[in-house]
Design a protein around this motif. Structure first.
Motif, PDB file in Angstrom:
ATOM      1  N   PHE A  77       0.009  66.022  25.881  1.00 51.94           N
ATOM      2  CA  PHE A  77       0.889  67.033  25.294  1.00 51.94           C
ATOM      3  C   PHE A  77       1.651  67.799  26.369  1.00 51.94           C
ATOM      4  O   PHE A  77       2.886  67.880  26.341  1.00 51.94           O
ATOM      5  N   GLN A  78       0.935  68.341  27.357  1.00 48.12           N
ATOM      6  CA  GLN A  78       1.589  69.190  28.362  1.00 48.12           C
ATOM      7  C   GLN A  78       2.515  68.403  29.270  1.00 48.12           C
ATOM      8  O   GLN A  78       3.673  68.775  29.479  1.00 48.12           O
ATOM      9  N   LEU A  79       2.026  67.293  29.835  1.00 47.29           N
ATOM     10  CA  LEU A  79       2.862  66.511  30.743  1.00 47.29           C
ATOM     11  C   LEU A  79       4.051  65.918  29.996  1.00 47.29           C
ATOM     12  O   LEU A  79       5.164  65.868  30.532  1.00 47.29           O
ATOM     13  N   GLY A  80       3.824  65.462  28.766  1.00 51.06           N
ATOM     14  CA  GLY A  80       4.925  64.898  27.995  1.00 51.06           C
ATOM     15  C   GLY A  80       6.037  65.903  27.765  1.00 51.06           C
ATOM     16  O   GLY A  80       7.222  65.592  27.928  1.00 51.06           O
ATOM     17  N   LEU A  81       5.675  67.144  27.416  1.00 55.01           N
ATOM     18  CA  LEU A  81       6.689  68.169  27.190  1.00 55.01           C
ATOM     19  C   LEU A  81       7.418  68.533  28.475  1.00 55.01           C
ATOM     20  O   LEU A  81       8.646  68.704  28.488  1.00 55.01           O
ATOM     21  N   ASN A  82       6.677  68.666  29.565  1.00 59.18           N
ATOM     22  CA  ASN A  82       7.312  69.034  30.834  1.00 59.18           C
ATOM     23  C   ASN A  82       8.230  67.932  31.345  1.00 59.18           C
ATOM     24  O   ASN A  82       9.323  68.217  31.865  1.00 59.18           O
ATOM     25  N   MET A  83       7.808  66.677  31.227  1.00 55.05           N
ATOM     26  CA  MET A  83       8.681  65.584  31.649  1.00 55.05           C
ATOM     27  C   MET A  83       9.899  65.478  30.736  1.00 55.05           C
ATOM     28  O   MET A  83      10.989  65.120  31.187  1.00 55.05           O
ATOM     29  N   LEU A  84       9.736  65.806  29.461  1.00 57.76           N
ATOM     30  CA  LEU A  84      10.875  65.808  28.541  1.00 57.76           C
ATOM     31  C   LEU A  84      11.912  66.831  28.981  1.00 57.76           C
ATOM     32  O   LEU A  84      13.121  66.541  29.007  1.00 57.76           O
ATOM     33  N   CYS A 115       7.853  57.230  32.799  1.00 59.94           N
ATOM     34  CA  CYS A 115       8.477  58.234  31.924  1.00 59.94           C
ATOM     35  C   CYS A 115       9.992  58.049  31.884  1.00 59.94           C
ATOM     36  O   CYS A 115      10.614  58.111  30.814  1.00 59.94           O
ATOM     37  N   TYR A 116      10.579  57.815  33.048  1.00 60.50           N
ATOM     38  CA  TYR A 116      12.018  57.566  33.091  1.00 60.50           C
ATOM     39  C   TYR A 116      12.351  56.276  32.344  1.00 60.50           C
ATOM     40  O   TYR A 116      13.360  56.198  31.630  1.00 60.50           O
ATOM     41  N   GLY A 117      11.490  55.261  32.495  1.00 62.32           N
ATOM     42  CA  GLY A 117      11.759  53.965  31.892  1.00 62.32           C
ATOM     43  C   GLY A 117      11.755  53.990  30.380  1.00 62.32           C
ATOM     44  O   GLY A 117      12.635  53.402  29.738  1.00 62.32           O
ATOM     45  N   VAL A 118      10.772  54.683  29.780  1.00 62.83           N
ATOM     46  CA  VAL A 118      10.714  54.678  28.315  1.00 62.83           C
ATOM     47  C   VAL A 118      11.895  55.434  27.708  1.00 62.83           C
ATOM     48  O   VAL A 118      12.378  55.078  26.623  1.00 62.83           O
ATOM     49  N   LEU A 119      12.383  56.480  28.395  1.00 62.60           N
ATOM     50  CA  LEU A 119      13.535  57.200  27.878  1.00 62.60           C
ATOM     51  C   LEU A 119      14.829  56.424  28.104  1.00 62.60           C
ATOM     52  O   LEU A 119      15.743  56.481  27.277  1.00 62.60           O
ATOM     53  N   LYS A 120      14.900  55.711  29.197  1.00 61.27           N
ATOM     54  CA  LYS A 120      16.110  54.934  29.469  1.00 61.27           C
ATOM     55  C   LYS A 120      16.243  53.745  28.520  1.00 61.27           C
ATOM     56  O   LYS A 120      17.330  53.446  28.019  1.00 61.27           O
ATOM     57  N   THR A 121      15.118  53.050  28.275  1.00 60.51           N
ATOM     58  CA  THR A 121      15.151  51.885  27.398  1.00 60.51           C
ATOM     59  C   THR A 121      15.000  52.252  25.932  1.00 60.51           C
ATOM     60  O   THR A 121      15.285  51.427  25.059  1.00 60.51           O
ATOM     61  N   GLN A 122      14.517  53.510  25.681  1.00 57.22           N
ATOM     62  CA  GLN A 122      14.250  53.962  24.310  1.00 57.22           C
ATOM     63  C   GLN A 122      13.267  53.027  23.608  1.00 57.22           C
ATOM     64  O   GLN A 122      13.382  52.763  22.408  1.00 57.22           O
ATOM     65  N   LYS A 123      12.272  52.550  24.373  1.00 55.09           N
ATOM     66  CA  LYS A 123      11.222  51.701  23.832  1.00 55.09           C
ATOM     67  C   LYS A 123       9.874  52.268  24.248  1.00 55.09           C
ATOM     68  O   LYS A 123       9.732  52.769  25.368  1.00 55.09           O
ATOM     69  N   PRO A 124       8.867  52.191  23.358  1.00 61.86           N
ATOM     70  CA  PRO A 124       7.538  52.691  23.734  1.00 61.86           C
ATOM     71  C   PRO A 124       6.971  51.909  24.910  1.00 61.86           C
ATOM     72  O   PRO A 124       7.349  50.761  25.176  1.00 61.86           O
ATOM     73  N   PHE A 125       6.057  52.543  25.622  1.00 59.64           N
ATOM     74  CA  PHE A 125       5.439  51.907  26.776  1.00 59.64           C
ATOM     75  C   PHE A 125       4.608  50.702  26.323  1.00 59.64           C
ATOM     76  O   PHE A 125       3.871  50.770  25.345  1.00 59.64           O
ATOM     77  N   ASP A 126       4.749  49.609  27.059  1.00 62.05           N
ATOM     78  CA  ASP A 126       4.015  48.379  26.774  1.00 62.05           C
ATOM     79  C   ASP A 126       3.049  48.123  27.912  1.00 62.05           C
ATOM     80  O   ASP A 126       3.465  47.947  29.057  1.00 62.05           O
ATOM     81  N   ALA A 127       1.751  48.091  27.608  1.00 60.66           N
ATOM     82  CA  ALA A 127       0.749  47.861  28.649  1.00 60.66           C
ATOM     83  C   ALA A 127       0.904  46.490  29.284  1.00 60.66           C
ATOM     84  O   ALA A 127       0.468  46.257  30.413  1.00 60.66           O
ATOM     85  N   GLU A 128       1.521  45.570  28.569  1.00 61.71           N
ATOM     86  CA  GLU A 128       1.754  44.228  29.111  1.00 61.71           C
ATOM     87  C   GLU A 128       3.134  44.166  29.762  1.00 61.71           C
ATOM     88  O   GLU A 128       3.887  43.219  29.566  1.00 61.71           O
ATOM     89  N   TYR A 129       3.446  45.188  30.550  1.00 61.40           N
ATOM     90  CA  TYR A 129       4.793  45.277  31.123  1.00 61.40           C
ATOM     91  C   TYR A 129       5.071  44.199  32.147  1.00 61.40           C
ATOM     92  O   TYR A 129       6.214  43.986  32.543  1.00 61.40           O
TER      93      TYR A 129
END
Length: 336
Positions: A211-218, A310-324
């Motif tokens: 919650f906290q890191l997500g909001l601050n990075m946003l 964090c930059y990647g998921v916002l740039k691609t607008q796709k959720p993080f994939d553990a099998e990246y």
């Protein structure tokens, strides 16, 4: 274009105007830093026969005392740049400016604008500013609650009147209630702005980003203009800085630590959480340790990787994939 360096303090503004470059004439002025500071600065510029649109204004991003002036001057049409205090100080040393006071700093900032031509500052959107204000207040209350908890622990270890512990308990309850109220305000604000809510969900899709890191990075990623993930990592001070020269200087690389320390603290805790619950981060940590990296060096790499993700998921607008590491995901994150 003219350069105007402004050294901002709590009560005063020191102005230094360069009309003909670094070696030209210098005009200086000291003004009060109050709610009328923007109009006062613009009036002074008009007396110098300088329109706001023809002036490049440089000030340091320190504290909150520059914010009102920066927004006002930007709205008036001036080109405003916020210099990193560390880089501007190093620039001053490079110019053999060893003295540090308000008037000298204003002159140094004007020279910094003339020689380095920093990028113009773009104000963050209003919804991001509101979220940032809520987060600052929440962080302040969380810090106060931690202090009260420490006081309560010390009280229980000493012989003090019960009324002292009761007073601390009352403060803790009030702080917890107010923090919960702010959490509700933050969640309501996210629900009212679909784009922020979507970005927050994307960030928290990364395991160990809570919650906290997500909001601050946003707030950081949507409140500043970044072209690459490396720029975000440099802004937050999680890039390695090498120290070696010739055959005698062999210093260990360290994090630059240029930027907000409170965000690095949250990244550090999130990295420790990732070692336990994020298999990708755990595998990366173990691989770095097997290669001979120190444990803290490996954790620093995890902090930097979190920023990139964090930059990647916002740039691609796709959720993080553990099998990246698969071919599809690699192409999405290659530019990151």
């Amino acid at each position: 274009m003219f350069q105007l360096g402004i050294d901002v303090s709590k009560k005063t503004l020191d102005l230094c105007l360069l009309r003909e470059g670094v070696k030209g004439r210098v005009k200086t002025r000291k003004l009060k830093n109050d709610f009328n500071a923007t109009s006062t600065v613009i009036s002074w510029l008009c007396k110098q026969q300088c329109e706001p649109a023809d002036v490049h204004i440089i000030m340091e991003a320190t504290g909150v005392y520059h914010e009102s002036l920066a927004y006002g001057l930007n709205k008036a049409g001036a080109r405003v740049s916020l210099a990193n205090p560390y880089r501007s100080r190093e620039f001053a040393r490079g110019m053999d400016i060893l003295t540090k006071n308000d008037s000298v700093d204003a002159y140094m900032l004007a020279c910094y604008g003339a020689l380095k031509e920093p990028e113009p500052w773009v104000p963050p959107p209003e919804n991001v500013r509101y979220l940032s204000a809520l987060l600052r207040r929440r962080d302040a209350l969380v810090t106060d609650r931690s202090r009260e908890k420490n006081r309560l622990e010390k009280c229980r270890m000493t012989d003090i009147p019960p009324v002292i512990a009761e007073s601390i308990d009352n403060v803790l309850r009030n702080l917890s209630t107010e923090i919960e109220h702010l959490d509700d305000l933050i969640l309501t604000h996210l629900d009212q702005h679909a784009e922020l809510k979507k970005d927050f969900d994307l960030l928290t899709s990364i395991k160990s980003v809570g919650f906290q890191l997500g909001l601050n990075m946003l707030v950081i990623l949507r409140g500043h203009r970044f072209d690459t993930a490396e720029q975000v990592a440099a802004f937050l001070g999680v890039v390695p800085v090498e120290k070696s020269s010739g055959t005698s200087v062999r210093g260990k690389p360290k994090l630059s630590k240029i930027g907000p320390p409170e965000i690095r603290a949250k990244l550090y805790l999130a990295s420790l959480c990732g070692l336990r619950f994020n298999p990708v981060m755990k595998a990366m940590y173990e691989r770095l340790c097997l290669c001979g990296k120190a444990k803290m060096c490996a954790i620093g790499a995890l902090m930097r990787k979190l920023v990139h993700w964090c930059y990647g998921v916002l740039k691609t607008q796709k959720p993080f994939d553990a099998e990246y590491l698969s071919s599809d995901a690699r192409s999405a994150y290659k530019a990151v």
